[in-house]
Design a protein around this motif. Sequence first.
Motif, PDB file in Angstrom:
ATOM      1  N   LYS A   1       0.831  -1.200   0.000  1.00  0.00           N
ATOM      2  CA  LYS A   1       0.000   0.000   0.000  1.00  0.00           C
ATOM      3  C   LYS A   1       0.874   1.263   0.000  1.00  0.00           C
ATOM      4  CE  LYS A   1      -4.267  -1.524   0.121  1.00  0.00           C
ATOM      5  NZ  LYS A   1      -5.243  -1.171  -0.941  1.00  0.00           N
ATOM      6  N   GLU A   2       1.964   1.243   0.755  1.00  0.00           N
ATOM      7  CA  GLU A   2       2.871   2.387   0.821  1.00  0.00           C
ATOM      8  C   GLU A   2       3.538   2.642  -0.526  1.00  0.00           C
ATOM      9  OE1 GLU A   2       6.916   3.783   3.183  1.00  0.00           O
ATOM     10  OE2 GLU A   2       5.794   2.032   3.897  1.00  0.00           O
ATOM     11  N   VAL A   3       3.936   1.558  -1.199  1.00  0.00           N
ATOM     12  CA  VAL A   3       4.562   1.689  -2.521  1.00  0.00           C
ATOM     13  C   VAL A   3       3.558   2.254  -3.522  1.00  0.00           C
ATOM     14  CG1 VAL A   3       5.527   0.388  -4.460  1.00  0.00           C
ATOM     15  CG2 VAL A   3       6.276  -0.122  -2.128  1.00  0.00           C
ATOM     16  N   ILE A   4       2.326   1.770  -3.464  1.00  0.00           N
ATOM     17  CA  ILE A   4       1.289   2.213  -4.400  1.00  0.00           C
ATOM     18  C   ILE A   4       1.005   3.708  -4.232  1.00  0.00           C
ATOM     19  CG2 ILE A   4      -1.170   1.989  -4.980  1.00  0.00           C
ATOM     20  CD1 ILE A   4      -0.907  -0.985  -4.188  1.00  0.00           C
ATOM     21  N   SER A   5       1.042   4.179  -2.994  1.00  0.00           N
ATOM     22  CA  SER A   5       0.735   5.592  -2.734  1.00  0.00           C
ATOM     23  C   SER A   5       1.709   6.535  -3.445  1.00  0.00           C
ATOM     24  CB  SER A   5       0.759   5.862  -1.227  1.00  0.00           C
ATOM     25  OG  SER A   5       2.065   5.693  -0.699  1.00  0.00           O
ATOM     26  N   LYS A   6       2.914   6.050  -3.706  1.00  0.00           N
ATOM     27  CA  LYS A   6       3.913   6.882  -4.384  1.00  0.00           C
ATOM     28  C   LYS A   6       3.561   7.109  -5.853  1.00  0.00           C
ATOM     29  CE  LYS A   6       7.667   5.177  -1.435  1.00  0.00           C
ATOM     30  NZ  LYS A   6       8.975   4.447  -1.401  1.00  0.00           N
TER      31      LYS A   6
ATOM     32  N   GLU B   1      -5.694  -1.500 -10.087  1.00  0.00           N
ATOM     33  CA  GLU B   1      -6.427  -2.382  -9.176  1.00  0.00           C
ATOM     34  C   GLU B   1      -5.435  -3.103  -8.276  1.00  0.00           C
ATOM     35  OE1 GLU B   1      -9.128  -6.480  -9.321  1.00  0.00           O
ATOM     36  OE2 GLU B   1      -8.863  -5.290 -11.154  1.00  0.00           O
ATOM     37  N   THR B   2      -5.779  -3.216  -7.018  1.00  0.00           N
ATOM     38  CA  THR B   2      -4.921  -3.941  -6.086  1.00  0.00           C
ATOM     39  C   THR B   2      -5.763  -4.871  -5.222  1.00  0.00           C
ATOM     40  OG1 THR B   2      -3.345  -3.717  -4.248  1.00  0.00           O
ATOM     41  CG2 THR B   2      -5.049  -2.057  -4.412  1.00  0.00           C
TER      42      THR B   2
ATOM     43  N   LEU C   1      12.366  -3.018  -4.797  1.00  0.00           N
ATOM     44  CA  LEU C   1      12.018  -4.045  -5.803  1.00  0.00           C
ATOM     45  C   LEU C   1      10.632  -3.764  -6.388  1.00  0.00           C
ATOM     46  CD1 LEU C   1      12.390  -7.878  -5.396  1.00  0.00           C
ATOM     47  CD2 LEU C   1      10.172  -6.926  -5.924  1.00  0.00           C
ATOM     48  N   LEU C   2       9.660  -3.500  -5.528  1.00  0.00           N
ATOM     49  CA  LEU C   2       8.288  -3.259  -5.991  1.00  0.00           C
ATOM     50  C   LEU C   2       8.200  -1.970  -6.807  1.00  0.00           C
ATOM     51  CD1 LEU C   2       6.277  -4.273  -2.798  1.00  0.00           C
ATOM     52  CD2 LEU C   2       6.502  -5.558  -4.926  1.00  0.00           C
ATOM     53  N   VAL C   3       8.940  -0.947  -6.386  1.00  0.00           N
ATOM     54  CA  VAL C   3       8.956   0.315  -7.130  1.00  0.00           C
ATOM     55  C   VAL C   3       9.450   0.086  -8.553  1.00  0.00           C
ATOM     56  CG1 VAL C   3      10.135   2.542  -7.325  1.00  0.00           C
ATOM     57  CG2 VAL C   3       9.134   1.847  -5.145  1.00  0.00           C
ATOM     58  N   ASP C   4      10.521  -0.688  -8.695  1.00  0.00           N
ATOM     59  CA  ASP C   4      11.051  -0.978 -10.035  1.00  0.00           C
ATOM     60  C   ASP C   4      10.031  -1.717 -10.887  1.00  0.00           C
ATOM     61  OD1 ASP C   4      13.533   0.231  -9.894  1.00  0.00           O
ATOM     62  OD2 ASP C   4      14.472  -1.484  -8.917  1.00  0.00           O
ATOM     63  N   LEU C   5       9.310  -2.679 -10.286  1.00  0.00           N
ATOM     64  CA  LEU C   5       8.327  -3.450 -11.052  1.00  0.00           C
ATOM     65  C   LEU C   5       7.132  -2.592 -11.465  1.00  0.00           C
ATOM     66  CD1 LEU C   5       8.265  -6.907  -9.208  1.00  0.00           C
ATOM     67  CD2 LEU C   5       9.550  -6.243 -11.239  1.00  0.00           C
ATOM     68  N   VAL C   6       6.664  -1.727 -10.539  1.00  0.00           N
ATOM     69  CA  VAL C   6       5.531  -0.861 -10.874  1.00  0.00           C
ATOM     70  C   VAL C   6       5.935   0.145 -11.947  1.00  0.00           C
ATOM     71  CG1 VAL C   6       3.936   0.880  -9.984  1.00  0.00           C
ATOM     72  CG2 VAL C   6       4.443  -1.158  -8.627  1.00  0.00           C
TER      73      VAL C   6
ATOM     74  N   LYS D   1      -2.326  -4.044 -12.384  1.00  0.00           N
ATOM     75  CA  LYS D   1      -2.834  -4.749 -11.208  1.00  0.00           C
ATOM     76  C   LYS D   1      -1.677  -5.191 -10.327  1.00  0.00           C
ATOM     77  CE  LYS D   1      -6.920  -6.831 -13.443  1.00  0.00           C
ATOM     78  NZ  LYS D   1      -7.614  -8.125 -13.728  1.00  0.00           N
ATOM     79  N   ILE D   2      -1.935  -5.168  -9.027  1.00  0.00           N
ATOM     80  CA  ILE D   2      -1.007  -5.788  -8.069  1.00  0.00           C
ATOM     81  C   ILE D   2      -1.819  -6.745  -7.210  1.00  0.00           C
ATOM     82  CG2 ILE D   2       0.533  -5.461  -6.113  1.00  0.00           C
ATOM     83  CD1 ILE D   2       1.405  -2.868  -7.221  1.00  0.00           C
ATOM     84  N   LEU D   3      -1.443  -8.016  -7.249  1.00  0.00           N
ATOM     85  CA  LEU D   3      -2.109  -9.042  -6.459  1.00  0.00           C
ATOM     86  C   LEU D   3      -1.108  -9.647  -5.490  1.00  0.00           C
ATOM     87  CD1 LEU D   3      -3.998 -10.900  -9.354  1.00  0.00           C
ATOM     88  CD2 LEU D   3      -4.773  -8.929  -8.030  1.00  0.00           C
ATOM     89  N   GLY D   4      -1.560  -9.954  -4.300  1.00  0.00           N
ATOM     90  CA  GLY D   4      -0.699 -10.599  -3.323  1.00  0.00           C
ATOM     91  C   GLY D   4      -1.469 -11.648  -2.541  1.00  0.00           C
ATOM     92  N   LYS D   5      -0.896 -12.863  -2.470  1.00  0.00           N
ATOM     93  CA  LYS D   5      -1.593 -13.930  -1.751  1.00  0.00           C
ATOM     94  C   LYS D   5      -0.606 -15.033  -1.366  1.00  0.00           C
ATOM     95  CE  LYS D   5      -2.890 -16.235  -6.071  1.00  0.00           C
ATOM     96  NZ  LYS D   5      -3.993 -16.823  -6.869  1.00  0.00           N
ATOM     97  N   LYS D   6      -1.012 -15.805  -0.359  1.00  0.00           N
ATOM     98  CA  LYS D   6      -0.200 -16.947   0.050  1.00  0.00           C
ATOM     99  C   LYS D   6      -0.417 -18.099  -0.922  1.00  0.00           C
ATOM    100  CE  LYS D   6       0.490 -18.474   4.148  1.00  0.00           C
ATOM    101  NZ  LYS D   6       0.313 -19.040   5.492  1.00  0.00           N
ATOM    102  N   GLU D   7       0.685 -18.746  -1.280  1.00  0.00           N
ATOM    103  CA  GLU D   7       0.626 -19.943  -2.118  1.00  0.00           C
ATOM    104  C   GLU D   7       1.491 -21.009  -1.453  1.00  0.00           C
ATOM    105  OE1 GLU D   7       1.730 -19.026  -6.126  1.00  0.00           O
ATOM    106  OE2 GLU D   7      -0.016 -17.741  -6.478  1.00  0.00           O
ATOM    107  N   GLY D   8       0.860 -21.855  -0.647  1.00  0.00           N
ATOM    108  CA  GLY D   8       1.617 -22.866   0.086  1.00  0.00           C
ATOM    109  C   GLY D   8       2.498 -22.208   1.134  1.00  0.00           C
ATOM    110  N   ASN D   9       3.793 -22.493   1.066  1.00  0.00           N
ATOM    111  CA  ASN D   9       4.757 -21.939   2.018  1.00  0.00           C
ATOM    112  C   ASN D   9       5.343 -20.612   1.550  1.00  0.00           C
ATOM    113  OD1 ASN D   9       4.536 -24.131   3.807  1.00  0.00           O
ATOM    114  ND2 ASN D   9       5.957 -25.340   2.570  1.00  0.00           N
TER     115      ASN D   9
END
Length: 377
Positions: free
Chosen positions: A240-245, A258-259, A276-281, A297-305
């Motif tokens: 969220k902090e990265v997106i605000s920039k 969309e996030t 890292l996230l700034v470079d990708l955005v 879009k930025i999606l974030g979720k757990k996938e297994g471990n």
Amino acid sequence: MRKLLFPASVLAILFSAIVLNIYLLRNELNEFYLFIIKEETSRVKSVVEGTIVGGGDPVEALTSYMENSKLLKGATFKLEGREIIVPGSDISQEYFRESFKVQPFLFTLYFDFSYVRELNRHLSYVLISLFFFSLLFTGVTVWLVKEYFKEKILYEREKQEKEKLESINLVIHSLIHEVKNRLNVLRLLVYRLGSSFDKVYLQKLQEEIDKLGKYVEETADLRKPITISRRKTDIYFLIKEVISKFEELLKTKNINFETKVEKCELELDPEKFSSLLVDLVKNGIEALENSKKKELKILGKKEGNFYAVYVMDSGGKLPSRDLFKPFYSTKEGGFGLGLYNAKRIIEAHGGKIEAFVKDGWTIFKVLIPVHFGKISD
């Protein structure tokens, strides 16, 4: 594939030779037993003929011979259309039969060669087993050779990349100090001349100086491994902090954003992971510059471990497979270090980054362990 051709050919020749030898052995055994039967039949015929000529009873002579024979198990004879079993005979349809004629008799002899069939069956099992294990051995050998060359190729590529970086570092090391000194002088001049120059041109000059300064800093960092300072961080608030920039920039460029991010505490370096996230955005925004459909879009979720972060843009294309290599850039004026540094940062966290196109979206996928540890390939 050519490197695998020689060992595969050797294995095929070896296997063919073994199969051929077993086949020839089986045929020779069959021919040998047929020869024994012919010889035994010839002896029995001689005994019968000799008995008849001497006026004796051929049936009695055959019975006596059969008692002393290991091969002959039974016999019958035909006389005037009647088939008579010789006393003491053990007759089975599984026995090998051989006939001969001595007037007025037609004799049929029964030889027990069940062990020959058993031997043939055994050889067949050996052949099938040999075929199976040879295929298995060949498959495993080819796989091992393939994996060996795969590892060797990867090692050579890593070695070449390392040598390339070392060569580049030798050059840039001698330049960085001098460039930094020149930048300091330029910054000082910009500060002193700020009141007398047009602010627009002064701002552009300042931007170019900052850009060159960033390039120098990023290039200097290539000479040393990335060190990270881990602490528990909620990835939700970090994203969220990265997106605000970028909120104002996204509105200016008319990019629909969309996030959707799940909360999760991770052990990471928040400053470097934010970088890292700034470079990708930024990479996603720049990819949409000339695109008709502008969605990010930025999606974030757990996938297994692991926790997966997806940065997706609707550009729908990747310019090259060399995106994560240093000094490679498809953008005019680009340094080619942003994605390379992103790769270095996520690998320092024990994670992995990859890029691909799916359903019209360009997707950068970042995987970071929920608990500190390496991702196994």
